[in-house]
Motif scaffolding. Structure first.
Motif, PDB file in Angstrom:
ATOM      1  N   ALA A   1       0.832  -1.198   0.000  1.00  0.00           N
ATOM      2  CA  ALA A   1       0.000   0.000   0.000  1.00  0.00           C
ATOM      3  C   ALA A   1       0.872   1.256   0.000  1.00  0.00           C
ATOM      4  O   ALA A   1       0.553   2.236  -0.682  1.00  0.00           O
ATOM      5  CB  ALA A   1      -0.934   0.002   1.208  1.00  0.00           C
ATOM      6  N   GLU A   2       1.965   1.234   0.744  1.00  0.00           N
ATOM      7  CA  GLU A   2       2.878   2.377   0.736  1.00  0.00           C
ATOM      8  C   GLU A   2       3.504   2.566  -0.636  1.00  0.00           C
ATOM      9  O   GLU A   2       3.666   3.695  -1.093  1.00  0.00           O
ATOM     10  CB  GLU A   2       3.984   2.180   1.772  1.00  0.00           C
ATOM     11  CG  GLU A   2       3.523   2.340   3.193  1.00  0.00           C
ATOM     12  CD  GLU A   2       4.632   2.039   4.188  1.00  0.00           C
ATOM     13  OE1 GLU A   2       5.737   1.662   3.764  1.00  0.00           O
ATOM     14  OE2 GLU A   2       4.381   2.180   5.390  1.00  0.00           O
ATOM     15  N   TYR A   3       3.831   1.467  -1.312  1.00  0.00           N
ATOM     16  CA  TYR A   3       4.410   1.561  -2.649  1.00  0.00           C
ATOM     17  C   TYR A   3       3.434   2.232  -3.614  1.00  0.00           C
ATOM     18  O   TYR A   3       3.821   3.106  -4.391  1.00  0.00           O
ATOM     19  CB  TYR A   3       4.782   0.163  -3.149  1.00  0.00           C
ATOM     20  CG  TYR A   3       5.355   0.163  -4.534  1.00  0.00           C
ATOM     21  CD1 TYR A   3       6.665   0.534  -4.762  1.00  0.00           C
ATOM     22  CD2 TYR A   3       4.578  -0.201  -5.617  1.00  0.00           C
ATOM     23  CE1 TYR A   3       7.202   0.547  -6.027  1.00  0.00           C
ATOM     24  CE2 TYR A   3       5.092  -0.190  -6.895  1.00  0.00           C
ATOM     25  CZ  TYR A   3       6.406   0.178  -7.092  1.00  0.00           C
ATOM     26  OH  TYR A   3       6.903   0.189  -8.348  1.00  0.00           O
ATOM     27  N   VAL A   4       2.164   1.833  -3.564  1.00  0.00           N
ATOM     28  CA  VAL A   4       1.148   2.439  -4.439  1.00  0.00           C
ATOM     29  C   VAL A   4       1.006   3.920  -4.123  1.00  0.00           C
ATOM     30  O   VAL A   4       0.950   4.765  -5.026  1.00  0.00           O
ATOM     31  CB  VAL A   4      -0.206   1.706  -4.289  1.00  0.00           C
ATOM     32  CG1 VAL A   4      -1.316   2.460  -4.992  1.00  0.00           C
ATOM     33  CG2 VAL A   4      -0.098   0.299  -4.833  1.00  0.00           C
ATOM     34  N   THR A   5       0.958   4.280  -2.854  1.00  0.00           N
ATOM     35  CA  THR A   5       0.799   5.669  -2.459  1.00  0.00           C
ATOM     36  C   THR A   5       1.991   6.514  -2.908  1.00  0.00           C
ATOM     37  O   THR A   5       1.812   7.574  -3.522  1.00  0.00           O
ATOM     38  CB  THR A   5       0.641   5.781  -0.933  1.00  0.00           C
ATOM     39  OG1 THR A   5      -0.497   5.007  -0.538  1.00  0.00           O
ATOM     40  CG2 THR A   5       0.448   7.209  -0.500  1.00  0.00           C
ATOM     41  N   PHE A   6       3.195   6.059  -2.640  1.00  0.00           N
ATOM     42  CA  PHE A   6       4.375   6.847  -2.997  1.00  0.00           C
ATOM     43  C   PHE A   6       4.597   6.898  -4.506  1.00  0.00           C
ATOM     44  O   PHE A   6       5.096   7.894  -5.023  1.00  0.00           O
ATOM     45  CB  PHE A   6       5.615   6.343  -2.276  1.00  0.00           C
ATOM     46  CG  PHE A   6       5.573   6.616  -0.803  1.00  0.00           C
ATOM     47  CD1 PHE A   6       5.286   7.883  -0.325  1.00  0.00           C
ATOM     48  CD2 PHE A   6       5.782   5.607   0.107  1.00  0.00           C
ATOM     49  CE1 PHE A   6       5.233   8.146   1.028  1.00  0.00           C
ATOM     50  CE2 PHE A   6       5.724   5.862   1.471  1.00  0.00           C
ATOM     51  CZ  PHE A   6       5.454   7.130   1.929  1.00  0.00           C
ATOM     52  N   ALA A   7       4.220   5.834  -5.216  1.00  0.00           N
ATOM     53  CA  ALA A   7       4.302   5.872  -6.681  1.00  0.00           C
ATOM     54  C   ALA A   7       3.323   6.905  -7.232  1.00  0.00           C
ATOM     55  O   ALA A   7       3.653   7.655  -8.164  1.00  0.00           O
ATOM     56  CB  ALA A   7       4.011   4.496  -7.262  1.00  0.00           C
ATOM     57  N   GLY A   8       2.133   6.977  -6.657  1.00  0.00           N
ATOM     58  CA  GLY A   8       1.165   7.997  -7.070  1.00  0.00           C
ATOM     59  C   GLY A   8       1.658   9.399  -6.759  1.00  0.00           C
ATOM     60  O   GLY A   8       1.530  10.307  -7.589  1.00  0.00           O
ATOM     61  N   TRP A   9       2.207   9.591  -5.571  1.00  0.00           N
ATOM     62  CA  TRP A   9       2.745  10.912  -5.209  1.00  0.00           C
ATOM     63  C   TRP A   9       3.842  11.331  -6.167  1.00  0.00           C
ATOM     64  O   TRP A   9       3.892  12.470  -6.625  1.00  0.00           O
ATOM     65  CB  TRP A   9       3.309  10.880  -3.805  1.00  0.00           C
ATOM     66  CG  TRP A   9       2.306  10.949  -2.714  1.00  0.00           C
ATOM     67  CD1 TRP A   9       0.948  10.981  -2.837  1.00  0.00           C
ATOM     68  CD2 TRP A   9       2.584  10.987  -1.316  1.00  0.00           C
ATOM     69  NE1 TRP A   9       0.380  11.016  -1.602  1.00  0.00           N
ATOM     70  CE2 TRP A   9       1.346  11.031  -0.651  1.00  0.00           C
ATOM     71  CE3 TRP A   9       3.740  10.980  -0.586  1.00  0.00           C
ATOM     72  CZ2 TRP A   9       1.248  11.070   0.725  1.00  0.00           C
ATOM     73  CZ3 TRP A   9       3.649  11.023   0.798  1.00  0.00           C
ATOM     74  CH2 TRP A   9       2.417  11.070   1.436  1.00  0.00           C
ATOM     75  N   THR A  10       4.743  10.408  -6.476  1.00  0.00           N
ATOM     76  CA  THR A  10       5.850  10.727  -7.364  1.00  0.00           C
ATOM     77  C   THR A  10       5.346  11.068  -8.764  1.00  0.00           C
ATOM     78  O   THR A  10       5.794  12.048  -9.370  1.00  0.00           O
ATOM     79  CB  THR A  10       6.838   9.548  -7.421  1.00  0.00           C
ATOM     80  OG1 THR A  10       7.272   9.261  -6.097  1.00  0.00           O
ATOM     81  CG2 THR A  10       8.021   9.873  -8.299  1.00  0.00           C
ATOM     82  N   ALA A  11       4.427  10.273  -9.270  1.00  0.00           N
ATOM     83  CA  ALA A  11       3.897  10.530 -10.607  1.00  0.00           C
ATOM     84  C   ALA A  11       3.188  11.877 -10.672  1.00  0.00           C
ATOM     85  O   ALA A  11       3.403  12.659 -11.610  1.00  0.00           O
ATOM     86  CB  ALA A  11       2.939   9.410 -11.011  1.00  0.00           C
ATOM     87  N   VAL A  12       2.366  12.172  -9.682  1.00  0.00           N
ATOM     88  CA  VAL A  12       1.633  13.439  -9.672  1.00  0.00           C
ATOM     89  C   VAL A  12       2.586  14.614  -9.534  1.00  0.00           C
ATOM     90  O   VAL A  12       2.451  15.630 -10.229  1.00  0.00           O
ATOM     91  CB  VAL A  12       0.599  13.434  -8.520  1.00  0.00           C
ATOM     92  CG1 VAL A  12       0.036  14.808  -8.266  1.00  0.00           C
ATOM     93  CG2 VAL A  12      -0.521  12.472  -8.851  1.00  0.00           C
ATOM     94  N   THR A  13       3.573  14.478  -8.677  1.00  0.00           N
ATOM     95  CA  THR A  13       4.512  15.573  -8.446  1.00  0.00           C
ATOM     96  C   THR A  13       5.360  15.858  -9.680  1.00  0.00           C
ATOM     97  O   THR A  13       5.743  17.001  -9.922  1.00  0.00           O
ATOM     98  CB  THR A  13       5.406  15.251  -7.245  1.00  0.00           C
ATOM     99  OG1 THR A  13       4.560  15.019  -6.114  1.00  0.00           O
ATOM    100  CG2 THR A  13       6.342  16.381  -6.928  1.00  0.00           C
ATOM    101  N   LEU A  14       5.649  14.860 -10.483  1.00  0.00           N
ATOM    102  CA  LEU A  14       6.448  15.077 -11.681  1.00  0.00           C
ATOM    103  C   LEU A  14       5.602  15.443 -12.897  1.00  0.00           C
ATOM    104  O   LEU A  14       6.039  16.237 -13.735  1.00  0.00           O
ATOM    105  CB  LEU A  14       7.276  13.826 -11.987  1.00  0.00           C
ATOM    106  CG  LEU A  14       8.338  13.469 -10.955  1.00  0.00           C
ATOM    107  CD1 LEU A  14       9.000  12.162 -11.327  1.00  0.00           C
ATOM    108  CD2 LEU A  14       9.362  14.578 -10.833  1.00  0.00           C
TER     109      LEU A  14
END
Length: 100
Positions: free
Chosen positions: A37-50
């Motif tokens: 779940a943390e991987y999905v959340t941080f992958a989403g944060w990274t994608a949105v931020t970039l």
């Protein structure tokens, strides 16, 4: 080579209990639904931020002037909250997959 007896990461287990583990070098890891779940959340944060600032800059470059970024900031915040929600929603699925 000596063998060391250590504790299992999920607590003490009875003799004969089997656990699924992944071995990386000398370390042994158990699959963790929380990590998924943390991987999905941080992958989403990274994608949105970039992606969102890049989209804003490309749109500004296409129009030839710097656009007001207020709407992009609101979409960025909503997307970050959405990434958190997606991570929370995938947690029960990850728990089910880890138990099977």
């Amino acid at each position: 080579m000596r063998r060391r007896r250590g504790r299992c990461s999920s607590g003490d287990l009875r003799p004969g209990t089997r656990r699924d583990v992944r071995r990386v070098g000398d370390a042994v890891f158990e699959p963790s639904p929380l990590a998924a779940a943390e991987y999905v959340t941080f992958a989403g944060w990274t994608a949105v931020t970039l992606v969102l600032p890049g989209h804003w800059l490309l749109t500004s470059a296409r129009r030839g002037r710097l656009l007001n970024g207020e709407n992009y900031v609101f979409v960025w915040l909503a997307s970050l909250i959405g990434a958190i929600a997606l991570g929370i929603l995938t947690l029960p699925v990850a728990w089910l997959l880890a138990t099977l």
